[in-house]
Design an enzyme around this catalytic site. Structure first.
Site, mmCIF file in Angstrom:
data_model
loop_
_atom_site.group_PDB
_atom_site.id
_atom_site.type_symbol
_atom_site.label_atom_id
_atom_site.label_comp_id
_atom_site.label_asym_id
_atom_site.label_seq_id
_atom_site.Cartn_x
_atom_site.Cartn_y
_atom_site.Cartn_z
ATOM 1 N N TYR A 1 0.679 -1.441 0.001
ATOM 2 C CA TYR A 1 0.411 0.089 -0.123
ATOM 3 C C TYR A 1 0.442 1.358 -0.228
ATOM 4 O O TYR A 1 0.048 2.094 0.158
ATOM 5 C CB TYR A 1 -0.626 0.348 1.530
ATOM 6 C CG TYR A 1 -1.894 -1.222 1.341
ATOM 7 C CD1 TYR A 1 -2.724 -1.256 0.081
ATOM 8 C CD2 TYR A 1 -1.635 -2.093 2.623
ATOM 9 C CE1 TYR A 1 -3.507 -2.271 -0.194
ATOM 10 C CE2 TYR A 1 -2.655 -3.058 2.175
ATOM 11 C CZ TYR A 1 -3.340 -3.699 1.417
ATOM 12 O OH TYR A 1 -4.425 -4.489 1.602
ATOM 13 N N HIS B 1 -9.202 0.318 -5.310
ATOM 14 C CA HIS B 1 -8.740 -0.521 -4.138
ATOM 15 C C HIS B 1 -7.231 0.060 -5.254
ATOM 16 O O HIS B 1 -7.156 -0.307 -6.584
ATOM 17 C CB HIS B 1 -8.524 -1.775 -4.579
ATOM 18 C CG HIS B 1 -10.202 -2.533 -4.038
ATOM 19 N ND1 HIS B 1 -10.561 -2.456 -2.787
ATOM 20 C CD2 HIS B 1 -11.056 -2.894 -4.860
ATOM 21 C CE1 HIS B 1 -12.196 -3.302 -2.722
ATOM 22 N NE2 HIS B 1 -12.411 -3.208 -4.046
HETATM 23 C C1 DQA Z 1 -7.648 -3.015 -0.646
HETATM 24 C C2 DQA Z 1 -7.682 -4.278 -0.722
HETATM 25 C C3 DQA Z 1 -8.587 -5.372 0.471
HETATM 26 O O1 DQA Z 1 -8.478 -6.913 -0.375
HETATM 27 C C4 DQA Z 1 -8.165 -5.249 1.080
HETATM 28 O O2 DQA Z 1 -8.548 -5.767 2.203
HETATM 29 C C5 DQA Z 1 -7.520 -3.558 1.858
HETATM 30 C C6 DQA Z 1 -6.924 -2.627 0.553
HETATM 31 C C7 DQA Z 1 -6.970 -1.938 -1.500
HETATM 32 O O3 DQA Z 1 -6.801 -0.583 -1.438
HETATM 33 O O4 DQA Z 1 -6.262 -2.637 -1.777
HETATM 34 O O5 DQA Z 1 -7.888 -3.105 3.091
HETATM 35 O O6 DQA Z 1 -9.513 -2.494 -0.817
#
Ligand code: DQA
Length: 138
Positions: free
Chosen positions: A22, A97
């Site tokens: 992230y 995402h």
């Molecule tokens: C997310 C992807 C999801 O699977 C995960 O649980 C997240 C972040 C993303 O931004 O890539 O918390 O939504």
């Protein structure tokens, strides 16, 4: 044009958790960038994050925004409550995402909210939010 940028469970840990997935920027850093992008295009932004499913449903129901950019986090994969909240309003929702969920664990491949969203943008890190904002501002 007013956009609500809605972040769900664990997104408050962005910049501190799983940095290889992230990134190192915090949610606040990312929100600042989204706000600048929108302001430059004459749009207003509201930001809301919660780890509680019901809070997100209430926000979806009560917002006066013209569009919602939603990263529901892990709720994406199993929250029928959020899905129903989206279906209960006319406000268009773009699902985002940061990671490419399809290149990750099997349980992330399913989204129970995609069907009731206007579209989905994923895999572009913080730019997923910017691209989603752009979809409303084009
Ligand atoms: C997310 C992807 C999801 O699977 C995960 O649980 C997240 C972040 C993303 O931004 O890539 O918390 O939504």
């Amino acid at each position: 044009m007013k956009l609500l940028i809605l972040n769900g469970v664990n997104l408050n840990r962005t910049g501190m958790r799983e940095k290889s997935v992230y990134g190192t920027e915090t949610l606040e850093d990312i929100n600042r960038e989204i706000a600048a992008f929108c302001a430059a295009r004459g749009a207003e932004c509201e930001f809301f994050q919660s780890n509680l499913e019901g809070d997100l449903c209430t926000k979806i129901q009560e917002t006066d925004a013209d569009g919602i950019i939603l990263n529901a986090g892990a709720f994406t994969h199993y929250s029928y409550a959020i899905r129903d909240a989206i279906a209960s309003v006319d406000t268009p929702v773009v699902e985002v995402h940061m990671s490419n969920v399809h290149a990750r664990e099997e349980f992330r491949h399913q989204s129970v909210i995609s069907e009731v969203c206007k579209g989905t943008i994923l895999g572009f890190g913080k730019k997923s939010y910017i691209l989603a904002a752009e979809s409303f501002l084009l």
